[in-house]
Design an enzyme around this catalytic site. Structure first.
Site, mmCIF file in Angstrom:
data_model
loop_
_atom_site.group_PDB
_atom_site.id
_atom_site.type_symbol
_atom_site.label_atom_id
_atom_site.label_comp_id
_atom_site.label_asym_id
_atom_site.label_seq_id
_atom_site.Cartn_x
_atom_site.Cartn_y
_atom_site.Cartn_z
ATOM 1 N N SER A 138 -1.776 -9.634 -12.167
ATOM 2 C CA SER A 138 -2.102 -10.420 -10.983
ATOM 3 C C SER A 138 -3.363 -11.201 -11.293
ATOM 4 C CB SER A 138 -2.354 -9.494 -9.781
ATOM 5 O OG SER A 138 -2.959 -10.188 -8.708
ATOM 6 N N TYR A 151 -5.863 -1.940 -5.712
ATOM 7 C CA TYR A 151 -5.036 -2.977 -6.326
ATOM 8 C C TYR A 151 -5.844 -3.728 -7.385
ATOM 9 C CZ TYR A 151 -1.930 -7.052 -6.650
ATOM 10 O OH TYR A 151 -1.103 -8.045 -7.104
ATOM 11 N N LYS A 155 -5.078 -3.544 -11.439
ATOM 12 C CA LYS A 155 -4.587 -4.765 -12.074
ATOM 13 C C LYS A 155 -5.516 -5.215 -13.200
ATOM 14 C CE LYS A 155 -0.701 -5.450 -9.906
ATOM 15 N NZ LYS A 155 0.602 -5.414 -10.624
#
Length: 257
Positions: A138, A151, A155
């Site tokens: 991402s 997150y 990532k």
């Protein structure tokens, strides 16, 4: 290094029941690839597999047993794997107060699934002297995602692992790339709440647009695949002028409240 050419190749894609994974399955199959698909959503997975004429291997490809079953199924069906797309991911919000399950699940799916996939497929590639690993990370893995520490952190780790693979195995015929989009109109974006919509919705791409960029970038020799080209500028600013970068992000944080 291995440069994947989709016609005639064998591509394994996790998280293929919807979103970017399903779009890659359609795009790769349309380009002449044989696709082997995995997802925990058995129904969605089978629909995509039926649509593209691929092999569906339902199950948890983040687990050791699940990814080994997936690799074995692909090798049993086609005798080789040219491209492994570690695409499954989850988004968990919050900061240090996020519970242990949110952090553990994020680590398992966003990072360890990639590690276990590489562990399962590398012996085959090293024996063949070629292979291609695509890690869906991402832009948050290069920058950050406000309001979503689990997150963002995982990532970043996914990008770091893909980079390690790229450096370690390049001279043995294996290529690794990291796919780092910003907003994509998937279920993940839809469930990201007000913060995700405020930050990402305006420039969000359709999954099919991302799949097109991936297909065009597999043989590019570039480590980072950036469907949103502006991410390269943000990444350079973050690295070269971290205080300026953080000041801009703090401004966005205040806007979010």
């Amino acid at each position: 290094m291995c440069e994947v050419r989709l016609p005639g190749s064998v591509a394994v894609i996790t998280g293929a029941g919807n979103g970017i994974g399903a779009a890659m399955a359609r795009r790769f199959a349309a380009s002449g690839a044989e696709v082997v698909l995995a997802d925990v959503d058995a129904g969605g997975l089978q629909r995509v597999a039926d649509e593209v004429g691929g092999l569906a291997v339902p199950g948890d490809a983040a687990s050791e047993d699940g990814v080994r079953a997936l690799v074995d199924a692909a090798l049993g069906e086609h005798g080789r794997i040219d491209l492994f797309c570690a695409n499954a991911g989850i988004s968990r919000g919050g900061g240090p107060e996020a519970d242990e399950v949110a952090w553990a699940d994020s680590w398992e799916v966003n990072v360890m699934a990639h590690v276990r996939a590489a562990r399962a497929v590398l012996p085959h590639w090293l024996e063949r002297g070629e292979g291609h690993f695509l890690a869906t990370a991402s832009a948050a893995g290069l920058l950050t995602m406000l309001g979503a520490a689990p997150y963002s952190v995982t990532k970043h780790a996914a990008v770091g692992f893909a980079e390690w693979l790229a450096i370690t195995y390049a001279d043995r015929g294996i290529t690794a790339q990291a796919l780092c989009p910003q907003g994509v109109r998937t279920n993940m974006l839809g469930s990201s709440g007000d913060a995700g919509k405020t930050l990402l919705d305006d420039g969000a791409l359709e999954p099919e647009q991302v799949a097109d960029v991936v297909a065009d970038s597999l043989g590019s020799g570039e480590f980072l695949i950036l469907p949103h080209p502006e991410v390269a500028d943000y990444y350079a600013l973050r690295a070269g002028q971290p205080q300026r970068w953080q000041a801009g992000m703090r401004k966005l944080q205040r806007k979010l409240g």
